[in-house]
Design a protein around this motif. Sequence first.
Motif, mmCIF file in Angstrom:
data_model
loop_
_atom_site.group_PDB
_atom_site.id
_atom_site.type_symbol
_atom_site.label_atom_id
_atom_site.label_comp_id
_atom_site.label_asym_id
_atom_site.label_seq_id
_atom_site.Cartn_x
_atom_site.Cartn_y
_atom_site.Cartn_z
ATOM 1 N N THR A 39 0.824 -1.202 0.000
ATOM 2 C CA THR A 39 0.000 0.000 0.000
ATOM 3 C C THR A 39 0.865 1.262 0.000
ATOM 4 O OG1 THR A 39 -1.849 1.145 1.031
ATOM 5 C CG2 THR A 39 -0.236 0.156 2.517
ATOM 6 N N PRO A 46 -1.805 -0.696 -5.282
ATOM 7 C CA PRO A 46 -1.584 -0.563 -6.724
ATOM 8 C C PRO A 46 -1.680 -1.921 -7.424
ATOM 9 C CG PRO A 46 0.476 -0.271 -5.519
ATOM 10 C CD PRO A 46 -0.608 -0.429 -4.501
ATOM 11 N N SER A 59 -5.479 1.522 -8.684
ATOM 12 C CA SER A 59 -5.345 1.058 -7.308
ATOM 13 C C SER A 59 -6.681 0.555 -6.803
ATOM 14 C CB SER A 59 -4.873 2.191 -6.385
ATOM 15 O OG SER A 59 -3.558 2.564 -6.732
#
Length: 95
Positions: A39, A46, A59
Amino acid sequence: MDLEFSGDVWFWRGPAPHHFVWVPEDDAAQLDDVAAAVTYGWGMIPVTVRLGGSTWTTSLWPKDGGYIVPLKAAVRRKENVGIGDRVAIGLVIDV
């Protein structure tokens, strides 16, 4: 990490309206296991997404204890995808 699943396209009418597909609970649990390593903030993960013949980077958004995949408008048009359609999604997460 590669994930493949199917889900229904839905529309969120928030301040920034958008189309999404939920990541199934079992796959979301696998994502939770790697989320801290990948993250970049706010729980966003992503990914590279495949839908039909289209591939793009985006994302995953955390929502209600799971994750949702945002679908680009250009991809929805190209793949002829609308609200309520069941679509096959592939995700690639670089761990």
